[in-house]
Structures are given as C-alpha cells and as structure tokens.
Scaffold this motif. Structure first.
Motif, PDB file in Angstrom:
ATOM      1  N   PRO A 277       0.860  -1.190   0.000  1.00  0.00           N
ATOM      2  CA  PRO A 277       0.000   0.000   0.000  1.00  0.00           C
ATOM      3  C   PRO A 277       0.895   1.239   0.000  1.00  0.00           C
ATOM      4  CG  PRO A 277      -0.313  -1.371   1.974  1.00  0.00           C
ATOM      5  CD  PRO A 277       0.917  -1.851   1.298  1.00  0.00           C
ATOM      6  N   VAL A 278       0.863   1.990  -1.072  1.00  0.00           N
ATOM      7  CA  VAL A 278       1.748   3.169  -1.146  1.00  0.00           C
ATOM      8  C   VAL A 278       1.132   4.219  -2.050  1.00  0.00           C
ATOM      9  CG1 VAL A 278       3.175   2.178  -3.033  1.00  0.00           C
ATOM     10  CG2 VAL A 278       4.165   3.913  -1.525  1.00  0.00           C
ATOM     11  N   GLY A 279       1.330   5.467  -1.676  1.00  0.00           N
ATOM     12  CA  GLY A 279       0.893   6.598  -2.488  1.00  0.00           C
ATOM     13  C   GLY A 279       1.843   7.739  -2.227  1.00  0.00           C
ATOM     14  N   ALA A 280       1.659   8.842  -2.928  1.00  0.00           N
ATOM     15  CA  ALA A 280       2.550   9.980  -2.704  1.00  0.00           C
ATOM     16  C   ALA A 280       1.891  11.264  -3.181  1.00  0.00           C
ATOM     17  CB  ALA A 280       3.882   9.781  -3.444  1.00  0.00           C
ATOM     18  N   VAL A 281       2.334  12.366  -2.579  1.00  0.00           N
ATOM     19  CA  VAL A 281       2.012  13.680  -3.122  1.00  0.00           C
ATOM     20  C   VAL A 281       3.304  14.217  -3.719  1.00  0.00           C
ATOM     21  CG1 VAL A 281       1.159  15.998  -2.656  1.00  0.00           C
ATOM     22  CG2 VAL A 281       0.381  14.077  -1.251  1.00  0.00           C
ATOM     23  N   LEU A 282       3.227  14.656  -4.967  1.00  0.00           N
ATOM     24  CA  LEU A 282       4.359  15.332  -5.590  1.00  0.00           C
ATOM     25  C   LEU A 282       4.070  16.822  -5.458  1.00  0.00           C
ATOM     26  CD1 LEU A 282       4.794  13.148  -8.821  1.00  0.00           C
ATOM     27  CD2 LEU A 282       5.677  12.771  -6.524  1.00  0.00           C
ATOM     28  N   ALA A 283       5.008  17.539  -4.840  1.00  0.00           N
ATOM     29  CA  ALA A 283       4.739  18.947  -4.506  1.00  0.00           C
ATOM     30  C   ALA A 283       5.720  19.870  -5.205  1.00  0.00           C
ATOM     31  CB  ALA A 283       4.837  19.137  -3.001  1.00  0.00           C
ATOM     32  N   SER A 284       5.208  21.003  -5.651  1.00  0.00           N
ATOM     33  CA  SER A 284       6.075  21.955  -6.341  1.00  0.00           C
ATOM     34  C   SER A 284       6.955  22.691  -5.328  1.00  0.00           C
ATOM     35  CB  SER A 284       5.249  22.935  -7.165  1.00  0.00           C
ATOM     36  OG  SER A 284       4.444  23.675  -6.316  1.00  0.00           O
ATOM     37  N   ALA A 285       8.064  23.210  -5.843  1.00  0.00           N
ATOM     38  CA  ALA A 285       9.067  23.847  -4.991  1.00  0.00           C
ATOM     39  C   ALA A 285       8.452  25.004  -4.210  1.00  0.00           C
ATOM     40  CB  ALA A 285      10.218  24.338  -5.864  1.00  0.00           C
ATOM     41  N   ARG A 286       7.547  25.772  -4.855  1.00  0.00           N
ATOM     42  CA  ARG A 286       7.072  26.981  -4.172  1.00  0.00           C
ATOM     43  C   ARG A 286       6.252  26.641  -2.915  1.00  0.00           C
ATOM     44  NH1 ARG A 286       1.664  29.850  -6.369  1.00  0.00           N
ATOM     45  NH2 ARG A 286       0.972  28.236  -7.803  1.00  0.00           N
ATOM     46  N   ILE A 287       5.594  25.508  -2.946  1.00  0.00           N
ATOM     47  CA  ILE A 287       4.802  25.114  -1.778  1.00  0.00           C
ATOM     48  C   ILE A 287       5.714  24.758  -0.612  1.00  0.00           C
ATOM     49  CG2 ILE A 287       3.193  23.330  -0.936  1.00  0.00           C
ATOM     50  CD1 ILE A 287       1.638  23.781  -3.418  1.00  0.00           C
ATOM     51  N   VAL A 288       6.709  23.937  -0.917  1.00  0.00           N
ATOM     52  CA  VAL A 288       7.599  23.504   0.158  1.00  0.00           C
ATOM     53  C   VAL A 288       8.471  24.675   0.631  1.00  0.00           C
ATOM     54  CG1 VAL A 288       9.384  21.836   0.784  1.00  0.00           C
ATOM     55  CG2 VAL A 288       7.459  21.132  -0.637  1.00  0.00           C
ATOM     56  N   GLU A 289       8.823  25.577  -0.287  1.00  0.00           N
ATOM     57  CA  GLU A 289       9.596  26.775   0.100  1.00  0.00           C
ATOM     58  C   GLU A 289       8.816  27.609   1.113  1.00  0.00           C
ATOM     59  OE1 GLU A 289      12.722  28.115   0.069  1.00  0.00           O
ATOM     60  OE2 GLU A 289      12.828  25.996  -0.526  1.00  0.00           O
ATOM     61  N   ALA A 290       7.498  27.724   0.873  1.00  0.00           N
ATOM     62  CA  ALA A 290       6.660  28.500   1.807  1.00  0.00           C
ATOM     63  C   ALA A 290       6.679  27.854   3.190  1.00  0.00           C
ATOM     64  CB  ALA A 290       5.236  28.597   1.275  1.00  0.00           C
ATOM     65  N   PHE A 291       6.663  26.522   3.234  1.00  0.00           N
ATOM     66  CA  PHE A 291       6.725  25.828   4.529  1.00  0.00           C
ATOM     67  C   PHE A 291       8.103  26.071   5.178  1.00  0.00           C
ATOM     68  CE2 PHE A 291       3.701  22.060   3.208  1.00  0.00           C
ATOM     69  CZ  PHE A 291       2.713  22.974   2.912  1.00  0.00           C
ATOM     70  N   ARG A 292       9.145  25.999   4.329  1.00  0.00           N
ATOM     71  CA  ARG A 292      10.503  26.138   4.854  1.00  0.00           C
ATOM     72  C   ARG A 292      10.699  27.528   5.473  1.00  0.00           C
ATOM     73  NH1 ARG A 292      14.195  22.668   2.847  1.00  0.00           N
ATOM     74  NH2 ARG A 292      13.365  22.712   0.727  1.00  0.00           N
ATOM     75  N   LYS A 293      10.207  28.538   4.731  1.00  0.00           N
ATOM     76  CA  LYS A 293      10.367  29.920   5.217  1.00  0.00           C
ATOM     77  C   LYS A 293       9.443  30.213   6.392  1.00  0.00           C
ATOM     78  CE  LYS A 293      11.826  32.121   0.934  1.00  0.00           C
ATOM     79  NZ  LYS A 293      11.065  32.089  -0.319  1.00  0.00           N
ATOM     80  N   GLY A 294       8.345  29.503   6.457  1.00  0.00           N
ATOM     81  CA  GLY A 294       7.366  29.757   7.521  1.00  0.00           C
ATOM     82  C   GLY A 294       7.570  28.851   8.715  1.00  0.00           C
ATOM     83  N   SER A 295       6.629  27.946   8.917  1.00  0.00           N
ATOM     84  CA  SER A 295       6.644  27.121  10.137  1.00  0.00           C
ATOM     85  C   SER A 295       7.759  26.079  10.172  1.00  0.00           C
ATOM     86  CB  SER A 295       5.307  26.394  10.256  1.00  0.00           C
ATOM     87  OG  SER A 295       5.164  25.502   9.165  1.00  0.00           O
ATOM     88  N   GLY A 296       8.324  25.780   8.997  1.00  0.00           N
ATOM     89  CA  GLY A 296       9.405  24.790   8.963  1.00  0.00           C
ATOM     90  C   GLY A 296       8.909  23.357   8.984  1.00  0.00           C
ATOM     91  N   MET A 297       7.627  23.166   8.758  1.00  0.00           N
ATOM     92  CA  MET A 297       7.102  21.795   8.762  1.00  0.00           C
ATOM     93  C   MET A 297       5.799  21.725   7.970  1.00  0.00           C
ATOM     94  SD  MET A 297       5.251  21.641  12.504  1.00  0.00           S
ATOM     95  CE  MET A 297       4.750  19.952  12.314  1.00  0.00           C
ATOM     96  N   PHE A 298       5.441  20.511   7.577  1.00  0.00           N
ATOM     97  CA  PHE A 298       4.098  20.270   7.055  1.00  0.00           C
ATOM     98  C   PHE A 298       3.330  19.636   8.202  1.00  0.00           C
ATOM     99  CE2 PHE A 298       1.408  17.137   4.414  1.00  0.00           C
ATOM    100  CZ  PHE A 298       0.307  18.008   4.421  1.00  0.00           C
ATOM    101  N   GLN A 299       2.268  20.287   8.632  1.00  0.00           N
ATOM    102  CA  GLN A 299       1.562  19.827   9.825  1.00  0.00           C
ATOM    103  C   GLN A 299       0.628  18.679   9.481  1.00  0.00           C
ATOM    104  OE1 GLN A 299      -0.525  22.867  11.937  1.00  0.00           O
ATOM    105  NE2 GLN A 299      -1.117  21.466  13.554  1.00  0.00           N
ATOM    106  N   HIS A 300       1.193  17.502   9.413  1.00  0.00           N
ATOM    107  CA  HIS A 300       0.446  16.320   9.001  1.00  0.00           C
ATOM    108  C   HIS A 300       1.265  15.109   9.420  1.00  0.00           C
ATOM    109  CE1 HIS A 300      -2.668  14.362   6.685  1.00  0.00           C
ATOM    110  NE2 HIS A 300      -1.822  13.773   5.882  1.00  0.00           N
ATOM    111  N   GLY A 301       0.850  13.925   9.050  1.00  0.00           N
ATOM    112  CA  GLY A 301       1.648  12.733   9.346  1.00  0.00           C
ATOM    113  C   GLY A 301       0.776  11.551   9.700  1.00  0.00           C
TER     114      GLY A 301
END
Ligand SMILES: Cc1ncc(COP(=O)(O)O)c(C=O)c1O
Length: 446
Positions: A277-301
């Motif tokens: 059982p496997v899936g994935a989200v492929l995310a663009s750089a700008r989305i992850v950059e916003a997380f990096r510059k902001g909270s520093g995490m994706f609030q999920h898991g």
C-alpha cells in the motif's frame, strides 16, 4: 461465516490462493485474467520476481523505521526517482500509504501553503461533478461521486462544484472539442469569481477520470485553459493521478500529455503496483519553500508514511517499468487494445462509447445508442456484466451511476502493462461475451 466486514455483506467471494503475471487463481483452481488490475493497480501483474526480491531484501535490512526518527535510503531513492521524472517545478515527495491519503495530504498542503503565504482567507476547494478522489472525509468532500457522498454529505465540507469534461455526453453538436474546453474553463472562472477569487485554495481534478465516469480523457486544451484560469486567480491546480498516473496512459504522468504542470499531484495505485500500500504527493518547490520559510514543517503525518518496504516495492516497480520500456508497451499495446475494443464493441447495439488512453479504457453501455439513453439503474447492468465476466474468468471494473450518480453503466479496463497483444485480444473477446450475456439476461427478464 467470514468474520471480515467485506465490501458487500451479500454473497461470497472466491478465495484467491495464487497469482502470477496477468492471472489470479482461486481455491477451486479457476483462473481469472486480471483485465482491470483490480482497480487499476497491478501495472506489473502479479508476483513480479524483481519486485518480490526487492521487498524481501528490504525486509531483511529495515522493515520499519518511524519517520519522526529516521529516513531510509530506499525512501530517499524513491523520492529522487519520482522528482527526476516529475513535471517541471515538482521538487518534493510526501510518501503515504494509498490514494485517499495522498489526496487528503495534498488538500492540507494546499491549505497550509496559503496560511504560510499570508492568505488564510483561502478556504474553499473546487472539484468536479462525477469525480472520485477517495473515501476519507476530505477527499470524499472534494470528490463529486454522488452515490459515494450521499449519506455522508452532512459531514463533508462545502466545495465549489463545476462540470466534468465528459465529451461523449456534454459537448454540444455545434461545438468543437476546443470550444468545449473553452466553455468548461469559463465555467471554472465564473465559479471562482462567484466564491470570491481570494477565497479559493485549489481546483482538484483527475487528469483522466477513472472509476466514476469510466476512463474519460480531457478534450484538447482543457487543462491548458484550466491552468490559465487558476493562474489568473492565484488558485492552485491539484492533479489527482491516483488512477490514471504512473504510466497507465502511456506517459509516466497523464498530465504530461496536456502540456501543463500541476502544483500538487496525488499518485498511488500504479506507484507500487499493489505489491504494497503506497501513495505519494508530488509537490512543487514553491509550496515547500513557503513551509521552509514559515513554520518549517508540514503539519500532518501518519504512522506508516515513508514505509521502507512500501518504498522498496514502489522503487522496484518503477525501475522495472523503465528497464523494460513498459511505457512504450502501454502506448503501442494501448493503441492495439483500443482498436480491438472499437472493432468488437464499437457497433454493438448496447455500447454507446469506447474511450480512454493507453491501457485505461472505458466502455459506456446504453439501451438506445442514437439517443444515448442509459439502462434503468434498477437493472444493475454493471453488476451483471461483472458477474458474467467473472464467470468467464475475467476481472473487469464495471460501475453504475456514470452520468449523475444514478443513471448510466460503464466497464473500466486497466490491464497490466505486461499484457501481450494476444492477452488483450482475449480480454476483449471475453468482455464481449460478458456484455452479450448480461444484456441478454435483461431482455429475458423484460
Ligand atoms: C482518482 C482516484 N483518487 C483517489 C482514489 C483513492 O485511492 P485509495 O482507494 O487508494 O484510497 C482513487 C481510488 O480508486 C482514485 O481512482
């Protein structure tokens, strides 16, 4: 009596005891050709030795390590491969355990992106009617599968809704496919304006609609126009390629054929081919950059994200697809399959449309071809076709409610990429027999 709460509490299921290549065998020794890959999952067929070996090797090394403590070489290698082959702008991968989880994570990523980017008033998703994005509450809310949503509707967040791209039924006779695409893009534009442009997070769509409509590809220019509309309003584009992605339509991602890149993409089924059982989200750089510059995490898991054995299976599946040039096989055998289906069923009195792309094909059944009138839903023609196909040793994925959640029947086919032309011919022949028998049973009952 089985203690499993099966999908249906009526009837019994055959017991699968072995599987190899394109075939699954039950405990009575009956063999079934897997013409639907289950639900468009088994892209390499069953028990592929390279995938099985990769899983064994991973289990012998590290079977599980929680992603709050460790990363693994295998999960990193899978992410590197997925990014290397992704549409432009996609630079990050979030590994989950299935399609609904992938969509759910993509929705939360999209929302968090706007919170981090200082636009927290964006809180509404737009989806299409007659779409499916998964069965968890967020994914179910965005999806437009009326039958699946109905009883849970009070639990679902409000979503803006636009028309699907469903050429067979909705393109007007005086409209070119391009004009139809234009009209649908204008509808999306109007919907965004109605909700309020600053309030919309994302437009979510299956690139090729899978189970709900039955393998319906977009008309030319549709996604290009949609991308323009999204960009005009600062709205993200989320492509759900859980079913149509990972090679099923002849390119690794179906959206490659549309000439646009999404901001987020959900993949699953063919990623691991059913081996894990496997899936994935492929995310663009700008989305992850916003997380990096902001909270520093994706609030999920979830506990099993980035699971090493799932990653090993997916990596092996993707390596085999590349090594054995299976995307070329999907393209050329897909064309053969489409031609055979059209030859055999194109003029069938109860077949209204044969459509699809690559090895994702759909056959829409109608009672009256010129009027495109569907069979009465109470007849459950789709279920009869499924039963007749199983009787003939053929797994297909028929569904009802094609048109509006109630009316319409179709059969979805998604054979493994390793199927030979002779296998595909056999699938078409058995399917034709199943459709004939199912429609004849209706006529006898009438
Ligand atoms: C387009 C699409 N999205 C999401 C899902 C949900 O995936 P899963 O059943 O793995 O949760 C599916 C499953 O059929 C699907 O076809």
């Amino acid at each position: 009596m089985s203690r499993i709460l099966h999908r249906s509490l009526r009837g019994t299921l055959p017991v699968a005891v072995s599987a190899k290549g394109i075939t699954i065998t039950d405990s009575d020794g009956k063999a079934y050709i897997d013409a639907s890959g289950g639900a468009a999952v088994s892209c390499l067929g069953h028990q592929h030795p390279d995938v099985v070996a990769a899983m064994h090797a991973q289990i012998d090394k590290v079977a599980y390590a929680h992603t709050g403590f460790f990363t693994t070489e295998t999960a990193e290698a899978l992410a590197d491969t997925l990014v290397a082959d992704a549409p432009p702008g996609i630079e990050h991968v979030y590994l989950v355990s299935g399609g609904s989880e992938a969509v759910e994570a993509a929705l939360k990523m999209a929302r968090q992106y706007f919170v981090e980017a200082g636009e927290p008033e964006r809180s509404v998703f737009i989806g299409r009617r007659q779409s499916y994005h998964g069965n968890t509450l967020g994914a179910l809310a965005v999806g437009g599968n009326e039958w699946r949503r109905r009883q849970f509707a009070p639990l679902l967040v409000d979503v803006g809704r636009v028309s699907p791209c469903y050429e067979y039924r909705d393109r007007k006779p005086d409209e070119s496919p391009e004009q139809y695409s234009e009209r649908l893009a204008a509808e999306l534009d109007a919907k965004i304006r109605e909700i309020g442009p600053g309030r919309v997070i994302a437009f979510v769509a299956e690139t090729v609609v899978g189970a709900t409509l039955g393998a319906v590809p977009p008309t030319p220019g549709y996604f290009r126009r949609v991308r323009e509309v999204c960009d005009r309003h600062g709205v993200l584009l989320v492509a759900d390629e859980v079913m149509c992605g990972m090679g099923r339509t002849g390119t690794l991602h179906a959206i490659e054929q549309e000439g646009v890149a999404p901001d987020l993409m959900a993949i699953a089924k063919g990623l691991g081919g059913g081996y894990q059982p496997v899936g994935a989200v492929l995310a663009s750089a700008r989305i992850v950059e916003a997380f990096r510059k902001g909270s520093g995490m994706f609030q999920h898991g979830h506990t099993y994200i980035g699971h090493p054995v799932a990653a090993a299976a997916a990596l092996a599946v993707q390596r085999v697809i590349k090594r054995d040039k299976l995307l070329d096989a999907v393209k050329s055998n897909g064309a053969h399959f489409a031609a055979r289906l059209a030859e055999t069923l194109g003029n069938h009195p109860f077949v209204g449309d044969v459509r699809g792309r690559g090895l994702l094909m759909g056959v829409e059944l109608v009672e009256d071809r010129p009027a495109k009138r569907p069979f009465a839903p109470a007849l459950k023609l789709h279920a009869r076709v499924k039963a007749e196909a199983m009787r003939r040793g053929l797994m297909t994925y028929p569904m009802g409610g094609t048109i509006d959640g109630q009316l319409g029947d179709h059969v979805l086919l998604a054979p493994p990429f390793i199927a030979s032309r002779a296998d595909l011919d056999e699938i078409v022949s058995r399917l034709a027999g199943a459709i004939d028998a199912a429609t004849a049973s209706l006529q006898r009952a009438a």
